[in-house]
Design a protein around this motif. Structure first.
Motif, short mmCIF file in Angstrom:
data_model
loop_
_atom_site.label_atom_id
_atom_site.label_comp_id
_atom_site.label_asym_id
_atom_site.label_seq_id
_atom_site.Cartn_x
_atom_site.Cartn_y
_atom_site.Cartn_z
N UNK A 1 0.83 -1.20 0.00
CA UNK A 1 0.00 0.00 0.00
C UNK A 1 0.86 1.26 0.00
N UNK A 2 1.92 1.27 0.79
CA UNK A 2 2.88 2.38 0.82
C UNK A 2 4.26 1.78 1.03
N UNK A 3 5.25 2.38 0.38
CA UNK A 3 6.63 1.94 0.58
C UNK A 3 7.52 3.17 0.58
N UNK A 4 8.62 3.08 1.32
CA UNK A 4 9.55 4.20 1.41
C UNK A 4 10.98 3.73 1.36
N UNK A 5 11.81 4.56 0.70
CA UNK A 5 13.23 4.29 0.56
C UNK A 5 13.99 5.53 0.98
N UNK A 6 15.07 5.36 1.73
CA UNK A 6 15.99 6.47 1.98
C UNK A 6 16.65 6.78 0.64
N UNK A 7 16.77 8.04 0.34
CA UNK A 7 17.27 8.45 -0.98
C UNK A 7 18.71 8.03 -1.23
N UNK A 8 19.49 7.87 -0.17
CA UNK A 8 20.87 7.42 -0.39
C UNK A 8 20.92 5.95 -0.86
N UNK A 9 19.87 5.18 -0.57
CA UNK A 9 19.81 3.79 -1.03
C UNK A 9 19.15 3.65 -2.40
N UNK A 10 18.24 4.56 -2.72
CA UNK A 10 17.55 4.56 -4.01
C UNK A 10 17.56 6.00 -4.52
N UNK A 11 18.63 6.38 -5.24
CA UNK A 11 18.74 7.77 -5.69
C UNK A 11 17.56 8.24 -6.54
N UNK A 12 16.99 7.33 -7.35
CA UNK A 12 15.85 7.71 -8.18
C UNK A 12 15.00 6.49 -8.49
N UNK A 13 13.70 6.54 -8.13
CA UNK A 13 12.82 5.43 -8.48
C UNK A 13 12.14 5.62 -9.83
N UNK A 14 12.32 6.77 -10.44
CA UNK A 14 11.54 7.16 -11.62
C UNK A 14 11.86 6.30 -12.82
N UNK A 15 10.78 5.84 -13.46
CA UNK A 15 10.90 5.03 -14.67
C UNK A 15 11.22 3.57 -14.41
N UNK A 16 11.25 3.16 -13.15
CA UNK A 16 11.57 1.76 -12.82
C UNK A 16 10.29 0.97 -12.58
N UNK A 17 10.18 -0.16 -13.23
CA UNK A 17 9.08 -1.08 -12.95
C UNK A 17 9.56 -2.47 -13.29
#
Length: 192
Positions: free
Chosen positions: A88-104
């Motif tokens: 339902x909701x998920x969160x990543x620290x930005x240092x571990x996932x610099x950008x989630x955009x365009x990923x599937x």
């Protein structure tokens, strides 16, 4: 859409994706599992979390909030080749996932996951997915129960869940990993 015979326990993300972008399904232990339709209470809890947690940690990054996180609803996350979840909701620290955009799917294990219980999925979220998230190394797991008006929080410690607490709709709490803010738990639920 491609079509192939799938043996039990052998489905992959490609099989999931072949069902179409709008399919409400997950892949658990190589089996495609349909997700239940959402109740209004479910949607309210998701949107409230997006506002009360997402705003300071995701949207306000550099604008007065603590920032440093991506907080996203219902994105595909691949934990293993045969386990793709849509929490339902998920969160990543930005240092571990610099950008989630365009990923599937996203192939980085979240730092935090929250599931909102529905009558038809409580056992699934509380046992099946909870074990899977621990095995994958998700650091924090929240369960919101709209029917009981409760929020439960867990932290992974040496491969096991340590319950941090349970808060009812009258609580105002600082709940890890977002303890930099106070969360009015009652705002996650419909008015009484």
């Amino acid at each position: 859409m491609r079509s192939r015979q799938i043996e039990s326990g052998q489905a992959t993300y490609e099989d999931l994706f072949a069902l179409g972008e709008d399919a409400r399904v997950e892949l658990l232990d190589g089996n495609i599992v349909a997700l239940p339709p959402l109740l209004p209470e479910h949607g309210l809890a998701q949107s409230a979390l997006g506002s009360f947690v997402g705003r300071p940690f995701h949207h306000d990054d550099g604008r007065g909030g603590p920032g440093g996180w991506w907080i996203l609803p219902e994105v595909d996350i691949q934990l293993t080749p045969h386990d793709v979840v849509r929490p339902d909701m998920a969160g990543w620290k930005r240092e571990r996932l610099p950008s989630p955009w365009g990923q599937r799917p996203i192939r980085v294990v979240p730092d935090w996951i929250c599931e909102v219980l529905s009558p038809s999925n409580e056992r699934h979220d509380r046992f099946v997915k909870m074990r899977l998230y621990a095995h994958a190394g998700v650091a924090f797991y929240w369960i919101i129960n709209p029917a009981e008006r409760l929020l439960e929080a867990f932290e992974l410690h040496e491969g096991r869940w340590l319950q941090l607490g349970t808060w009812d709709d009258e609580a105002v709490a600082r709940i890890p990993p977002f303890e930099l803010i106070e969360l009015e738990v009652g705002r996650l639920f419909p008015p009484r």
